[in-house]
Design a protein around this motif. Sequence first.
Motif, mmCIF file in Angstrom:
data_model
loop_
_atom_site.group_PDB
_atom_site.id
_atom_site.type_symbol
_atom_site.label_atom_id
_atom_site.label_comp_id
_atom_site.label_asym_id
_atom_site.label_seq_id
_atom_site.Cartn_x
_atom_site.Cartn_y
_atom_site.Cartn_z
ATOM 1 N N ALA A 45 0.672 -1.308 0.056
ATOM 2 C CA ALA A 45 0.307 -0.092 -0.123
ATOM 3 C C ALA A 45 0.806 1.451 -0.274
ATOM 4 O O ALA A 45 2.001 1.685 0.384
ATOM 5 N N SER A 46 0.688 2.203 -0.290
ATOM 6 C CA SER A 46 1.292 4.183 -0.614
ATOM 7 C C SER A 46 0.292 4.809 -0.974
ATOM 8 O O SER A 46 -0.871 4.483 -1.358
ATOM 9 N N CYS A 47 0.865 5.576 -0.581
ATOM 10 C CA CYS A 47 -0.109 6.559 -0.513
ATOM 11 C C CYS A 47 1.256 8.231 -1.321
ATOM 12 O O CYS A 47 1.879 7.745 -0.885
ATOM 13 N N ALA A 48 0.506 9.210 -1.933
ATOM 14 C CA ALA A 48 0.865 10.220 -2.812
ATOM 15 C C ALA A 48 1.252 11.168 -1.643
ATOM 16 O O ALA A 48 1.387 10.851 -0.202
ATOM 17 N N LEU A 49 2.619 11.185 -2.037
ATOM 18 C CA LEU A 49 3.713 12.102 -1.322
ATOM 19 C C LEU A 49 2.752 13.904 -1.229
ATOM 20 O O LEU A 49 2.511 14.425 -2.347
ATOM 21 N N ALA A 50 2.624 14.195 0.159
ATOM 22 C CA ALA A 50 2.198 15.486 0.549
ATOM 23 C C ALA A 50 3.109 16.933 -1.295
ATOM 24 O O ALA A 50 2.522 17.678 -1.762
ATOM 25 N N SER A 51 4.242 16.290 -1.827
ATOM 26 C CA SER A 51 4.978 17.218 -2.665
ATOM 27 C C SER A 51 4.271 17.400 -4.212
ATOM 28 O O SER A 51 4.253 17.912 -4.919
ATOM 29 N N GLY A 52 3.784 16.272 -4.361
ATOM 30 C CA GLY A 52 2.985 15.319 -5.257
ATOM 31 C C GLY A 52 3.846 14.783 -6.222
ATOM 32 O O GLY A 52 3.698 14.299 -7.415
ATOM 33 N N ALA A 53 5.536 14.690 -6.106
ATOM 34 C CA ALA A 53 6.389 14.085 -6.474
ATOM 35 C C ALA A 53 6.719 12.676 -6.866
ATOM 36 O O ALA A 53 7.283 12.490 -6.752
ATOM 37 N N GLY A 54 5.568 11.784 -6.436
ATOM 38 C CA GLY A 54 5.513 10.604 -5.943
ATOM 39 C C GLY A 54 4.830 9.801 -4.426
ATOM 40 O O GLY A 54 4.128 10.479 -4.335
ATOM 41 N N GLU A 55 5.128 8.937 -4.080
ATOM 42 C CA GLU A 55 4.096 8.200 -3.698
ATOM 43 C C GLU A 55 4.698 6.859 -2.575
ATOM 44 O O GLU A 55 6.695 7.307 -2.628
ATOM 45 N N GLU A 56 4.905 6.790 -1.596
ATOM 46 C CA GLU A 56 5.760 6.722 -0.808
ATOM 47 C C GLU A 56 4.406 5.998 0.390
ATOM 48 O O GLU A 56 3.777 5.422 0.679
ATOM 49 N N VAL A 57 5.516 4.571 0.895
ATOM 50 C CA VAL A 57 4.532 3.260 1.598
ATOM 51 C C VAL A 57 3.847 2.784 2.534
ATOM 52 O O VAL A 57 4.974 4.005 3.006
ATOM 53 N N VAL A 58 3.201 3.005 2.621
ATOM 54 C CA VAL A 58 2.489 3.010 4.128
ATOM 55 C C VAL A 58 1.504 1.468 4.644
ATOM 56 O O VAL A 58 1.720 1.644 6.468
ATOM 57 N N GLY A 59 1.917 0.496 3.700
ATOM 58 C CA GLY A 59 1.454 -0.717 4.386
ATOM 59 C C GLY A 59 2.347 -1.581 3.760
ATOM 60 O O GLY A 59 2.164 -1.749 2.493
ATOM 61 N N ILE A 60 1.870 -3.379 3.614
ATOM 62 C CA ILE A 60 1.842 -4.538 3.372
ATOM 63 C C ILE A 60 0.423 -5.321 3.708
ATOM 64 O O ILE A 60 0.061 -5.129 4.926
ATOM 65 N N LYS A 61 -0.188 -5.438 2.715
ATOM 66 C CA LYS A 61 -1.348 -7.199 3.053
ATOM 67 C C LYS A 61 -0.586 -8.228 2.976
ATOM 68 O O LYS A 61 -0.182 -8.839 1.738
ATOM 69 N N THR A 62 -0.833 -9.176 4.126
ATOM 70 C CA THR A 62 0.024 -10.513 3.947
ATOM 71 C C THR A 62 -1.217 -11.082 4.106
ATOM 72 O O THR A 62 -1.952 -10.796 4.649
ATOM 73 N N ALA A 63 -0.730 -12.506 3.593
ATOM 74 C CA ALA A 63 -1.640 -13.713 3.141
ATOM 75 C C ALA A 63 -0.870 -14.795 3.959
ATOM 76 O O ALA A 63 -0.354 -15.599 2.832
ATOM 77 N N ASP A 64 -1.613 -15.713 4.732
ATOM 78 C CA ASP A 64 -0.825 -16.837 4.973
ATOM 79 C C ASP A 64 -1.865 -18.108 3.981
ATOM 80 O O ASP A 64 -2.486 -17.958 3.740
ATOM 81 N N ARG A 65 -0.884 -19.130 4.268
ATOM 82 C CA ARG A 65 -1.729 -20.660 3.189
ATOM 83 C C ARG A 65 -3.272 -20.656 4.190
ATOM 84 O O ARG A 65 -3.911 -21.323 3.340
ATOM 85 N N SER A 66 -3.833 -20.441 5.204
ATOM 86 C CA SER A 66 -5.003 -20.496 5.681
ATOM 87 C C SER A 66 -5.811 -19.788 5.472
ATOM 88 O O SER A 66 -7.076 -19.706 5.733
ATOM 89 N N GLY A 67 -5.677 -18.980 4.702
ATOM 90 C CA GLY A 67 -6.218 -17.948 3.989
ATOM 91 C C GLY A 67 -6.251 -16.674 4.545
ATOM 92 O O GLY A 67 -7.651 -15.603 4.198
#
Length: 117
Positions: A45-67
């Motif tokens: 997951a990412s969101c736009a930088l305040a400067s408008g010059a790209g994005e920054e990472v804000v999180g990850i979504k993980t999935a395990d074998r059990s779902g």
Amino acid sequence: MTRFAAAVHLVVRGDKLRVSKIMSYRVIAHDRIQVRYETEIAAIASCALASGAGEEVVGIKTADRSGSIDHISVSGVFIAIGNDPRTSLVAGQLELNSYTYFMQGMADGDIQYIINI
């Protein structure tokens, strides 16, 4: 990475670490490393930088074998797959170091990444 981050989430697709015994012990014993076995990163997951010059990472979504799905707030992601770089595809096109990892630097040259693909 624990020198730079308050917490490290190690996502392992298999049911164990495939490293030396001493390295495995060090990882498991470290109080700032959380190992998630039989898990994959489903999204970054990412969101736009305040400067408008790209994005920054804000999180990850993980999935395990059990779902089971989990959302983890992080400010960066480092992906490493194995210890044997497969860089022959880019040899002669990108700068490689003596270990055949390719080098990438930021514009100011202060930060350098060694990338293993």
